[in-house]
Design a protein around this motif. Structure first.
Motif, PDB file in Angstrom:
ATOM      1  N   ALA A  94      51.911  45.901  52.087  1.00 10.37           N
ATOM      2  CA  ALA A  94      50.676  46.113  51.736  1.00 10.37           C
ATOM      3  C   ALA A  94      49.748  46.223  50.347  1.00 10.37           C
ATOM      4  CB  ALA A  94      50.183  48.361  52.898  1.00 10.37           C
ATOM      5  N   ASN A  95      50.141  46.682  49.909  1.00  8.70           N
ATOM      6  CA  ASN A  95      49.921  46.854  48.291  1.00  8.70           C
ATOM      7  C   ASN A  95      49.313  44.807  47.914  1.00  8.70           C
ATOM      8  OD1 ASN A  95      49.992  49.030  47.817  1.00  8.70           O
ATOM      9  ND2 ASN A  95      52.322  49.373  46.868  1.00  8.70           N
ATOM     10  N   ARG A  96      49.836  44.144  48.120  1.00  6.00           N
ATOM     11  CA  ARG A  96      50.206  42.821  48.390  1.00  6.00           C
ATOM     12  C   ARG A  96      48.509  42.147  48.939  1.00  6.00           C
ATOM     13  NH1 ARG A  96      53.468  38.891  49.687  1.00  6.00           N
ATOM     14  NH2 ARG A  96      55.281  40.181  50.843  1.00  6.00           N
ATOM     15  N   ALA A  97      48.489  42.284  50.412  1.00  6.55           N
ATOM     16  CA  ALA A  97      47.416  42.225  50.988  1.00  6.55           C
ATOM     17  C   ALA A  97      46.501  42.254  50.287  1.00  6.55           C
ATOM     18  CB  ALA A  97      47.626  42.443  52.229  1.00  6.55           C
ATOM     19  N   ALA A  98      46.288  43.817  49.823  1.00  5.33           N
ATOM     20  CA  ALA A  98      45.169  45.311  49.165  1.00  5.33           C
ATOM     21  C   ALA A  98      44.703  44.217  48.065  1.00  5.33           C
ATOM     22  CB  ALA A  98      45.019  46.914  49.388  1.00  5.33           C
ATOM     23  N   GLY A  99      45.487  44.299  47.523  1.00  6.07           N
ATOM     24  CA  GLY A  99      45.235  43.117  45.925  1.00  6.07           C
ATOM     25  C   GLY A  99      45.058  42.689  46.281  1.00  6.07           C
ATOM     26  N   TYR A 100      45.318  41.013  47.249  1.00  5.28           N
ATOM     27  CA  TYR A 100      44.609  40.198  47.178  1.00  5.28           C
ATOM     28  C   TYR A 100      42.723  39.800  47.818  1.00  5.28           C
ATOM     29  CZ  TYR A 100      42.556  35.693  49.523  1.00  5.28           C
ATOM     30  OH  TYR A 100      41.938  34.488  49.550  1.00  5.28           O
ATOM     31  N   LEU A 101      42.597  41.234  48.981  1.00  2.00           N
ATOM     32  CA  LEU A 101      41.206  41.531  49.256  1.00  2.00           C
ATOM     33  C   LEU A 101      40.480  41.824  48.011  1.00  2.00           C
ATOM     34  CD1 LEU A 101      39.194  41.545  51.456  1.00  2.00           C
ATOM     35  CD2 LEU A 101      40.475  44.560  51.857  1.00  2.00           C
ATOM     36  N   ALA A 102      41.043  42.876  47.162  1.00  6.28           N
ATOM     37  CA  ALA A 102      40.036  43.773  46.334  1.00  6.28           C
ATOM     38  C   ALA A 102      39.490  42.390  45.060  1.00  6.28           C
ATOM     39  CB  ALA A 102      40.834  44.374  45.101  1.00  6.28           C
ATOM     40  N   GLY A 103      40.614  41.571  45.022  1.00  7.17           N
ATOM     41  CA  GLY A 103      40.492  40.279  44.499  1.00  7.17           C
ATOM     42  C   GLY A 103      39.751  38.692  44.787  1.00  7.17           C
ATOM     43  N   GLN A 104      39.026  39.328  46.207  1.00 10.03           N
ATOM     44  CA  GLN A 104      37.948  38.373  46.687  1.00 10.03           C
ATOM     45  C   GLN A 104      36.826  39.015  46.409  1.00 10.03           C
ATOM     46  OE1 GLN A 104      39.062  35.493  47.964  1.00 10.03           O
ATOM     47  NE2 GLN A 104      40.093  35.385  46.576  1.00 10.03           N
ATOM     48  N   ALA A 105      36.503  40.022  46.312  1.00  9.17           N
ATOM     49  CA  ALA A 105      35.967  40.881  45.890  1.00  9.17           C
ATOM     50  C   ALA A 105      34.733  40.256  44.485  1.00  9.17           C
ATOM     51  CB  ALA A 105      35.934  42.355  45.190  1.00  9.17           C
ATOM     52  N   CYS A 106      33.300  40.478  45.335  1.00 15.13           N
ATOM     53  CA  CYS A 106      32.172  39.940  44.677  1.00 15.13           C
ATOM     54  C   CYS A 106      32.517  40.109  43.146  1.00 15.13           C
ATOM     55  CB  CYS A 106      30.982  39.323  44.666  1.00 15.13           C
ATOM     56  SG  CYS A 106      31.165  38.905  46.593  1.00 15.13           S
ATOM     57  N   ALA A 157      33.002  29.284  47.261  1.00 20.46           N
ATOM     58  CA  ALA A 157      32.701  28.843  45.134  1.00 20.46           C
ATOM     59  C   ALA A 157      31.534  29.971  44.936  1.00 20.46           C
ATOM     60  CB  ALA A 157      31.514  27.776  45.402  1.00 20.46           C
ATOM     61  N   THR A 158      30.650  29.937  45.906  1.00 22.73           N
ATOM     62  CA  THR A 158      30.048  30.687  45.524  1.00 22.73           C
ATOM     63  C   THR A 158      30.005  32.458  46.421  1.00 22.73           C
ATOM     64  OG1 THR A 158      27.944  29.744  45.746  1.00 22.73           O
ATOM     65  CG2 THR A 158      27.261  31.958  45.811  1.00 22.73           C
ATOM     66  N   CYS A 159      30.248  33.571  45.898  1.00 25.15           N
ATOM     67  CA  CYS A 159      30.641  35.086  46.302  1.00 25.15           C
ATOM     68  C   CYS A 159      29.603  35.934  47.111  1.00 25.15           C
ATOM     69  CB  CYS A 159      31.190  35.427  45.749  1.00 25.15           C
ATOM     70  SG  CYS A 159      32.221  37.552  46.027  1.00 25.15           S
ATOM     71  N   THR A 160      29.281  36.050  48.082  1.00 25.00           N
ATOM     72  CA  THR A 160      28.364  36.415  48.493  1.00 25.00           C
ATOM     73  C   THR A 160      28.548  37.608  49.675  1.00 25.00           C
ATOM     74  OG1 THR A 160      27.213  34.921  48.782  1.00 25.00           O
ATOM     75  CG2 THR A 160      25.953  36.724  50.106  1.00 25.00           C
ATOM     76  N   GLY A 161      28.604  38.823  49.075  1.00 23.37           N
ATOM     77  CA  GLY A 161      29.146  40.317  49.275  1.00 23.37           C
ATOM     78  C   GLY A 161      28.605  39.968  51.608  1.00 23.37           C
TER      79      GLY A 161
END
Length: 360
Positions: A203-215, A227-231
């Motif tokens: 769960a922590n690895r999955a959450a870390g990936y998700l947080a890393g994808q945040a703009c 390439a372009t991060c859009t929330g």
């Protein structure tokens, strides 16, 4: 070719927003974002306790209508292009909504019995080996946990184990399919919550990936590694559930700031997810915005002036009731009306069915 999970069918059409008092108030509240990353105000009130009696009644009546839409008492169907088909993903959305209101225990039980049938399970989550869909696995594991069932033994399969097998080394939960990888932030967030409820380090690895994808601004995109991060509002709201489930308070607070800065939701799907997320983060500004959003949702609930068949349903937006969009709108709106914390949601104590709207 396989269909995507129902909740993951993101709405991209431009919507017409009516000018009402509740929407105007909501826009004003959402426009006042606090400094990004600010910690929410501490409070001993849980998110579920912030709903008013009117909110809770609205939610229970909504699930009463939703339950009446079940085909053979076991599942929901979706209309697409004039053709109706069984929709396991939408059915699971309803199971979560039933748990949020402690209603429809009979239909929820029948729904999971229906989905456990080989043909239905195969069509929804794949084979678990060469064809295996992350988002569908994640939502199913969560629904089973909410219902108190074992995701390690369902329909003759280890659904939780199959979900874990779809996690990459970097934490992303990805599809394994000849059709390509359609995994996204919705499935990732459901997966984080499900893995966290199972007490797994994954769960922590999955959450870390998700947080890393945040703009940089705190918003979370639907599609990863662009390439372009859009929330996106819905993706960000569900991500907040995942962040809170794994103790990432700073990421959740930043995402909540983005949600409020994005303005008032244009439809009840987004409104439900948004209200639940903001209440979960807490703090005066978030709680106020969530309350205003729930008020907006209630303005679109079908009341005593309409035929009985529609009473309790929640319309998608203020353009009017549309039978094809109301079930999905209602399931997600209920999560905000209650409001729901997916990490602790349980169906324990649910009544057999659900109330109907009392009209004189």
């Amino acid at each position: 070719m396989r269909r995507k999970d129902s909740l993951m069918n993101h709405v991209t059409a431009t919507l017409t927003r009516g000018v009402t008092v509740s929407l105007t108030a909501s826009a004003l509240l959402f426009g006042a974002a606090t400094t990004a990353g600010a910690s929410p105000t501490a409070t001993s009130t849980t998110s579920e306790q912030r709903a008013t009696a009117a909110d809770r009644l609205s939610a229970r009546v909504a699930t009463g209508w939703l339950g009446r839409q079940f085909v053979d008492g076991s599942h929901l169907m979706t209309d697409f292009g004039g053709t109706s088909y069984d929709d396991p993903g939408l059915t699971l959305d309803a199971v979560l909504a039933f748990a949020a209101t402690k209603t429809n225990d009979v239909r929820a039980t029948k729904a999971l019995t229906w989905l456990a049938q080989d043909s239905n399970l195969l069509r929804y989550i794949g084979t678990g080996s060469d064809e295996s869909y992350a988002g569908a696995h994640a939502k199913l594991v969560l629904a089973l946990q909410v219902r108190g069932q074992n995701p390690g033994s369902y329909g003759g399969r280890d659904i939780l184990g199959e979900l874990r097998s779809l996690q990459r080394a970097d934490g992303r939960l990805s599809d394994r399919s000849k059709w390509g990888d359609y995994s996204n932030a919705f499935g990732q967030s459901f997966g984080v919550v499900a893995l966290s409820r199972a007490g797994l380090p994954a769960a922590n690895r999955a959450a870390g990936y998700l947080a890393g994808q945040a703009c940089a601004d705190g918003g979370v995109p639907i599609t990863f590694e662009q390439a372009t991060c859009t929330g996106d509002r819905d993706a960000t709201a569900l991500a907040i559930q995942a962040f809170r489930a794994t103790g990432r308070s700073a990421a959740a607070a930043k995402a909540a700031n983005w949600l409020r800065a994005a303005g008032a939701p244009a439809n009840t799907n987004s409104a439900g997810l948004t209200a639940a997320a903001l209440d979960l983060v807490g703090g005066a500004a978030n709680v106020s915005a969530a309350a205003s959003t729930r008020s907006y949702v209630r303005t679109l609930q079908q009341g005593c002036a309409v035929p009985f068949a529609r009473r309790g349903a929640i319309a998608f937006d203020d353009s009017g009731f549309v039978a094809a969009t109301a079930p999905r709108a209602t399931t997600q709106a209920v999560l905000g009306l209650t409001p729901t914390n997916l990490a602790t949601l349980t169906s324990a104590g649910s009544i057999a069915y659900a109330p109907t709207l009392a009209c004189s």
